[in-house]
Design an enzyme around this catalytic site. Structure first.
Site, PDB file in Angstrom:
ATOM      1  CD  GLU A 118      34.524   3.050 -39.571  1.00  0.00           C
ATOM      2  OE1 GLU A 118      33.943   3.352 -40.625  1.00  0.00           O
ATOM      3  OE2 GLU A 118      34.069   3.287 -38.447  1.00  0.00           O
ATOM      4  CG  ASP A 119      40.025   1.830 -38.646  1.00  0.00           C
ATOM      5  OD1 ASP A 119      39.053   2.465 -38.193  1.00  0.00           O
ATOM      6  OD2 ASP A 119      40.257   0.642 -38.375  1.00  0.00           O
TER       7      ASP A 119
END
Ligand code: MN
Length: 745
Positions: free
Chosen positions: A86-87
């Site tokens: 996600e990051d």
């Protein structure tokens, strides 16, 4: 671990490792965790949390919580990596190849849940929460990572903007706390609840915590006195034990005071004490001694050892009044029960070093233990289900599952409070529920909406013929399972009623269309019922065909119009047939059918071909009316009838007849050729290659002439074919001078 304040703790990787080393002894497992840490550290380098701390701190906390629950190395690694997709833009494939497909799958699932929770619109809450449940329910490990993640996010929620705080707090109370509760992970559940409340109802949270701290000293004193008394009591009986005062769950006080409108002092006065011992027997013994010494409050004793809660929680609960009038709730349980009470399902399937973690097996066991999981997954596939309603009933099931009733054979079923015999019936089996007509509780016939009590023996009376539920039941059933099954069965039943209507409608359509097209209805139905017809229209039965008609997957008008066309065609064909017969009958009077020649005057006259000129179709012909031998057919140019004009009649060929009967005609020809050996054979071969039948052949020579003559009688269809034969012999047979028709005298 550095602890500077209750709220400001920092864990480092050594803390995680030392916690892991308590139960993970395998070097490879430790290496895996270390590798995941290094990977995450590299990915998130330079990233910071909203609170200002390095991002890796979040991951270390998640891993730390997971290690506290004693989960396996794969899950801890997944915890460390859970934000890398996600990051940091790491792909799942990368994680799969770097670590394992299993870890990649866990990270992917956790990422999906994270993305789901990013949706903020009010109306999507319920639907979204449901999706989060479903996404997590796939694998218990996803839930554990997500719970650890959420716990740390809740601890650091202050750093988020107001709007996000409220959303996350609400989601925590509606989704994560219930799941933690259902899985029996009470440590996480209590903290999530309190933190959720803190951000969602800050004023009420503050009110409760300040009330609690106001009387803190007084409470502690009361508790210490009681602890001393129990210590000496147990020492006297030589029972091993340890005691712990319970941390008050602010959220549970909030629920009692603000939702159930109870008096705060009444709740506050309730002291809580936990006694942990080594065996079940000792649990009951301790209970006995305490009850002998203090007066128990009636109706407050609960034996969760004999009847564990659905989340596997086991303990003895009793409430007593102390000498100085204080009220104490005492919990008695074993170490093992305490572990399960703290970390629930995680404790039950606690990672064991020497056992290979079989995700499918574990998931299966969990599903068996927690019917809730199965229900969750089953009903989530029901797209029509109203999401809000679903969430409400699901949360209700999770929190209220505490009535234990028995089947006549002694099987224990757990149901939410207020459940009725109908809920019980559906819990046994959907079919039992659907065909319920009555119930007895402890041998007494009761109305179906009677609330059941723990210990009730319930016997369901079912009907063998009338297997569908009453709509009224929806007014009183308590379980989601029963509610859904009833709705489904009612819809099915209604569609069965409609089914009859469909058939009737289809029949009506057939009748109307038939009448419209002037067809006999009975005849039409007879055709429709024909098995070959049904087969051709993909229907196994007439009924199925009717439903296809009703549902417009077949067009009845086209079909019946087809019948009409067919009828018209048939009538036309019959008429044609009649005409043909009539024409034949008429023609029979005119022609001699066996020769293909039309003879005016009728069939009574005998007709035959003359032997001299052998006429064939294509030749102009005349009839010679012979004396007593009927009509002889000659070619018009036949020299034998040249002077017989008075006895001649004009004739013509019946080409239709000839074509139809493939009639052949004899014709005489002569071939003149050089008299050489094998000339006859060559001519015969040529005829044979043309598939011409030869019925007579004769070769002759005139004296010393070098020219020989071959006379043949062959069969041909007509003059055109004869012409071809003649040309073919002329062209293809060497030494042939001429070929021609020959007329005998
Ligand atoms: Mn996270």
């Amino acid at each position: 671990m550095r602890v500077t304040d209750k709220n400001i703790k920092i864990v480092d990787f050594d803390d995680v490792l030392s916690l892991c080393s308590n139960y993970i002894k395998n070097d490879d497992s430790i290496k895996l965790i270390t590798k995941a840490y290094d990977f995450a550290n590299k990915c998130h380098a330079g990233q910071f949390r909203k609170s200002g701390e390095p991002y890796i701190n979040h991951l270390l906390w998640v891993a730390y919580f997971l290690a506290q629950l004693q989960v396996g190395p794969t899950t801890i690694a997944a915890g460390l990596l859970h934000d890398s997709v996600e990051d940091c833009g790491i792909s799942n494939t990368q994680i799969a190849s770097e670590f394992s497909p299993d870890i990649a799958m866990l990270v992917e699932a956790v990422t999906k849940v994270t993305q789901l929770s990013e949706m903020t619109q009010e109306e999507f809450y319920a639907e979204n929460h449901r999706k989060i449940f479903i996404a997590m329910a796939k694998d218990i490990r996803v839930i554990l990572v997500k719970l650890a993640d959420r716990l740390h996010n809740m601890r650091t929620l202050q750093a988020q903007p107001e709007e996000k705080r409220v959303r996350i707090a609400r989601e925590t109370l509606e989704v994560y706390a219930p799941i933690a509760h259902r899985l029996g992970i009470n440590t996480i559940k209590s903290e999530l609840e309190d933190l959720g409340l803190k951000y969602l109802e800050p004023d009420k949270y503050k009110a409760i915590s300040s009330m609690l701290s106001q009387k803190e000293t007084e409470r502690k004193a009361l508790l210490e006195t009681m602890e001393e008394k129990i210590k000496s009591l147990l020492a006297e009986h030589k029972i091993p034990y340890r005691m712990s005062g319970r941390v008050k769950n602010i959220y549970s006080i909030y629920k009692k005071v603000f939702i159930k409108n109870r008096d705060f002092n009444e709740i506050y006065d309730l002291q809580a004490l936990r006694i942990i011992t080594d065996s079940e027997t000792h649990c009951y013994e301790i209970l006995g001694y305490i009850h002998a010494m203090y007066r128990p409050i009636p109706g407050r004793f609960k034996d969760y050892i004999a009847m564990p809660k659905p989340n596997m929680y086991q303990s003895l609960h009793t409430t007593i009044i102390s000498d100085d009038g204080g009220i104490f709730e005492i919990q008695i349980r074993t170490e093992q029960m305490d572990q399960i009470a703290e970390s629930g399902i995680a404790a039950h399937w606690r990672y064991k070093e020497d056992i290979v973690y079989d995700q499918k097996q574990v998931q299966k066991e969990i599903e068996e233990k927690l019917a809730w999981f199965r229900e969750l997954v089953t009903y989530s596939s029901d797209a029509d289900e109203n999401a809000q309603e679903y969430m409400e009933s699901l949360t209700k099931d999770i929190f209220d599952a505490n009535v234990y009733v028995l089947t006549p054979k002694g099987r224990v079923l757990d149901l939410p409070n207020g459940s009725t015999p109908v809920d019980f019936a559906y819990k046994i089996h959907t079919q039992v529920g659907n065909s319920t007509i009555g119930a007895t509780v402890n041998g007494v016939l009761v109305p179906l909406d009677t609330p059941l009590k723990t210990g009730d023996i319930v016997d369901i009376k079912t009907s063998k013929t009338n297997a569908y539920p009453k709509e009224d039941w929806l007014k009183f059933v308590k379980t989601t399972a029963a509610r859904n099954a009833i709705k489904k069965a009612i819809i099915k039943h209604l569609s069965e009623i409609n089914h009859d209507e469909m058939i009737d409608d289809a029949k009506r359509m057939i009748e109307e269309t038939s009448r419209d097209l002037n067809l006999d209805v009975k005849e039409v139905i007879k055709k429709l019922e024909n098995s070959q017809f049904l087969h051709d229209h993909n229907a196994d039965s007439y009924e199925q065909f009717l439903i296809a008609i009703y549902s417009k997957s077949l067009n009845i008008r086209n079909i019946i119009e087809g019948f009409k066309q067919e009828e018209i065609r048939k009538a036309k064909k019959e008429k044609e047939q009649e005409l043909i017969l009539a024409r034949k009958a008429k023609r029979k009077k005119e022609i001699s059918s066996s020769h293909g020649v039309i003879v005016p005057g009728g069939e009574t006259v005998a007709v035959s071909f003359s032997q001299c000129c052998s006429p064939i179709p294509g030749d102009e012909i005349v009839g010679y009316i012979s004396k007593g031998q009927g009509i002889k057919i000659h070619r018009k140019d036949c020299p034998n009838i040249a002077n017989e004009n008075a006895r001649l009649i004009d004739l013509s060929w019946d080409y239709d007849y000839i074509k139809q009967n493939e009639q052949n005609y004899y014709v005489d020809i002569q071939v003149s050729a050089k008299d050489r050996p094998l000339i006859l054979v060559d001519v015969m071969n040529q005829l044979s290659s043309l598939k011409i039948n030869v019925s007579y052949v004769n070769a002759s020579k005139h004296g010393n002439s070098p020219i020989g003559v071959i006379s043949l009688c062959i069969s041909v269809k007509d003059a055109i074919q004869l012409n071809d034969v003649i040309n073919s012999i002329k062209t293809n047979v060497k030494d042939v001078y001429d070929v021609f028709r020959y007329t005998k005298n």
